[in-house]
Motif scaffolding. Structure first.
Motif, PDB file in Angstrom:
ATOM      1  N   ARG A  57      -9.758  -7.685   3.897  1.00 18.25           N
ATOM      2  CA  ARG A  57      -9.067  -6.785   4.804  1.00 18.25           C
ATOM      3  C   ARG A  57      -9.324  -7.217   6.248  1.00 18.25           C
ATOM      4  NH1 ARG A  57      -7.161  -1.467   4.224  1.00 18.25           N
ATOM      5  NH2 ARG A  57      -7.007  -0.340   6.200  1.00 18.25           N
ATOM      6  N   LYS A  99     -18.070   0.946  -7.653  1.00 18.36           N
ATOM      7  CA  LYS A  99     -19.058   1.996  -7.504  1.00 18.36           C
ATOM      8  C   LYS A  99     -19.653   2.330  -8.862  1.00 18.36           C
ATOM      9  CE  LYS A  99     -15.609   5.728  -7.751  1.00 18.36           C
ATOM     10  NZ  LYS A  99     -15.011   6.895  -7.018  1.00 18.36           N
ATOM     11  N   TYR A 105       0.817  -1.204   0.000  1.00 20.42           N
ATOM     12  CA  TYR A 105       0.000   0.000   0.000  1.00 20.42           C
ATOM     13  C   TYR A 105       0.858   1.264   0.000  1.00 20.42           C
ATOM     14  CZ  TYR A 105      -3.815   3.151   1.291  1.00 20.42           C
ATOM     15  OH  TYR A 105      -4.739   4.168   1.304  1.00 20.42           O
ATOM     16  N   TRP A 133     -10.526  -2.196  -4.329  1.00 24.09           N
ATOM     17  CA  TRP A 133     -11.504  -1.350  -3.659  1.00 24.09           C
ATOM     18  C   TRP A 133     -12.911  -1.770  -4.086  1.00 24.09           C
ATOM     19  CZ3 TRP A 133      -6.599  -0.033  -3.994  1.00 24.09           C
ATOM     20  CH2 TRP A 133      -6.038   0.800  -3.022  1.00 24.09           C
ATOM     21  N   ASN A 134     -13.892  -1.325  -3.340  1.00 20.47           N
ATOM     22  CA  ASN A 134     -15.265  -1.649  -3.683  1.00 20.47           C
ATOM     23  C   ASN A 134     -15.647  -1.010  -5.005  1.00 20.47           C
ATOM     24  OD1 ASN A 134     -17.717  -2.870  -3.393  1.00 20.47           O
ATOM     25  ND2 ASN A 134     -18.250  -1.871  -1.474  1.00 20.47           N
ATOM     26  N   PRO A 184      -7.142   5.735  -4.182  1.00 20.97           N
ATOM     27  CA  PRO A 184      -8.433   6.217  -3.682  1.00 20.97           C
ATOM     28  C   PRO A 184      -8.323   6.641  -2.220  1.00 20.97           C
ATOM     29  CG  PRO A 184      -8.660   4.101  -4.791  1.00 20.97           C
ATOM     30  CD  PRO A 184      -7.196   4.333  -4.616  1.00 20.97           C
ATOM     31  N   PRO A 185      -9.164   7.585  -1.785  1.00 16.59           N
ATOM     32  CA  PRO A 185      -9.074   8.057  -0.405  1.00 16.59           C
ATOM     33  C   PRO A 185      -9.632   7.081   0.619  1.00 16.59           C
ATOM     34  CG  PRO A 185     -10.880   9.142  -1.559  1.00 16.59           C
ATOM     35  CD  PRO A 185     -10.142   8.348  -2.589  1.00 16.59           C
ATOM     36  N   ASN A 186     -10.529   6.174   0.203  1.00 17.56           N
ATOM     37  CA  ASN A 186     -11.125   5.222   1.140  1.00 17.56           C
ATOM     38  C   ASN A 186     -10.294   3.941   1.204  1.00 17.56           C
ATOM     39  OD1 ASN A 186     -11.952   4.943  -1.572  1.00 17.56           O
ATOM     40  ND2 ASN A 186     -13.589   3.543  -0.972  1.00 17.56           N
ATOM     41  N   ASN A 187     -10.642   3.054   2.129  1.00 14.61           N
ATOM     42  CA  ASN A 187      -9.870   1.840   2.375  1.00 14.61           C
ATOM     43  C   ASN A 187     -10.138   0.762   1.325  1.00 14.61           C
ATOM     44  OD1 ASN A 187      -8.627   2.770   4.732  1.00 14.61           O
ATOM     45  ND2 ASN A 187     -10.348   2.120   6.011  1.00 14.61           N
ATOM     46  N   TRP A 188      -9.084   0.038   0.977  1.00 14.60           N
ATOM     47  CA  TRP A 188      -9.248  -1.149   0.145  1.00 14.60           C
ATOM     48  C   TRP A 188      -9.974  -2.223   0.953  1.00 14.60           C
ATOM     49  CZ3 TRP A 188      -6.706  -5.522   2.002  1.00 14.60           C
ATOM     50  CH2 TRP A 188      -5.673  -5.301   2.916  1.00 14.60           C
ATOM     51  N   ILE A 189     -10.583  -3.188   0.234  1.00 11.52           N
ATOM     52  CA  ILE A 189     -11.400  -4.186   0.925  1.00 11.52           C
ATOM     53  C   ILE A 189     -10.848  -5.600   0.827  1.00 11.52           C
ATOM     54  CG2 ILE A 189     -13.502  -2.833   0.702  1.00 11.52           C
ATOM     55  CD1 ILE A 189     -14.305  -4.716  -1.614  1.00 11.52           C
ATOM     56  N   ASP A 194     -11.277   0.496  -8.351  1.00 11.61           N
ATOM     57  CA  ASP A 194      -9.852   0.795  -8.279  1.00 11.61           C
ATOM     58  C   ASP A 194      -9.070  -0.429  -7.833  1.00 11.61           C
ATOM     59  OD1 ASP A 194      -9.241   3.720  -8.810  1.00 11.61           O
ATOM     60  OD2 ASP A 194     -10.920   3.917  -7.419  1.00 11.61           O
TER      61      ASP A 194
END
Length: 242
Positions: free
Chosen positions: A72, A240, A4, A237-238, A15-20, A192
């Motif tokens: 994660r 969208k 990461y 990432w999720n 991306p600004p949010n967390n990977w899953i 992403d």
């Protein structure tokens, strides 16, 4: 996680949010043919623009061994047993952001067909996909169920490992950090991904049978550009809706 933290090679920000989840991709084969953009346009939604390299669009067949999928917070327990996958893809841009556009994905894994297909809106097909290695030769086979779609081929890595340089065709064909998919060519979805640069090798290939592209009305008469990679780990990432 070191994966990461290492981001200097990325053409787009994380991306600004967390990977899953983390996925382990191994024994990857990349086959690519140049095609006229008009051959691809009927397969794509109007919301994306075909990405080209020196005026040519590219269609790819990519196969790899999915060694594991790890959510994660559960880094050492794969939620699936290993399986092989083969996809047909091209390259597009949405609002200037480059990525992979998946046309078909063939797999025999139950979770991919019944969960990931709905979660990620990816066009999975039920198939018997196999990857086997004998010495230095790696064979790839695909027989889609319910449709007369087949692939049989093999590759032998034929160069030292190299990392593709930005601006080269090798880089354009392999270094992508997001994907796009659609539902009925209307709703567009985006996901992403992140991984280290692909450690590539040039490959000698033999293709015995390939109807993956002809069923899409795409002619790929030339011998493809072929790359092999022992693989990378990737973060996902999720998905969208755009």
């Amino acid at each position: 996680m070191d994966l990461y933290k290492e981001t200097a090679h990325r053409p787009i920000p994380l991306p600004p949010n967390n990977w899953i989840m983390r996925q382990s991709w191994r024994n990857a084969l990349f086959l690519h043919w140049p095609v006229h953009p008009n051959q691809l346009q009927p397969l794509l939604p109007s919301s994306v623009v075909i990405d080209t390299y020196e005026g040519s669009a590219w269609i790819g067949i990519v196969a790899f061994w999915m060694k594991g999928i790890y959510f994660r917070g559960i880094p050492f327990l794969s939620v699936i047993p290993p399986f092989a996958e083969m996809n047909v893809r091209t390259y597009v841009r949405y609002n200037g952001k480059p990525g992979v556009f998946f046309i078909t994905l063939d797999v025999g894994d139950w979770a991919s067909l019944n969960i990931a297909k709905k979660w990620y809106r990816l066009p999975y097909h039920t198939a018997d996909v196999q990857i086997q290695q004998t010495g230095s030769v790696i064979s790839y086979t695909n027989a889609r169920k319910y449709e007369p779609v087949f692939f049989e081929g093999s590759c032998t890595p034929a160069s030292e490992v190299f990392f593709p340089k930005e601006g080269t065709l090798d880089h354009f064909l392999t270094e992508k950090y997001c994907f796009y998919t659609t539902k009925n060519k209307q709703d567009l979805y985006h996901g992403d991904i992140h991984h280290q640069p692909w450690p590539l090798q040039k490959a000698e290939i033999e293709i015995g049978k390939n109807t993956l592209l002809s069923t899409l009305n795409i002619r790929a008469d030339e011998r493809p550009i072929a790359h092999f990679s022992k693989g990378v780990d990737s973060l996902m990432w999720n998905v969208k809706k755009l």
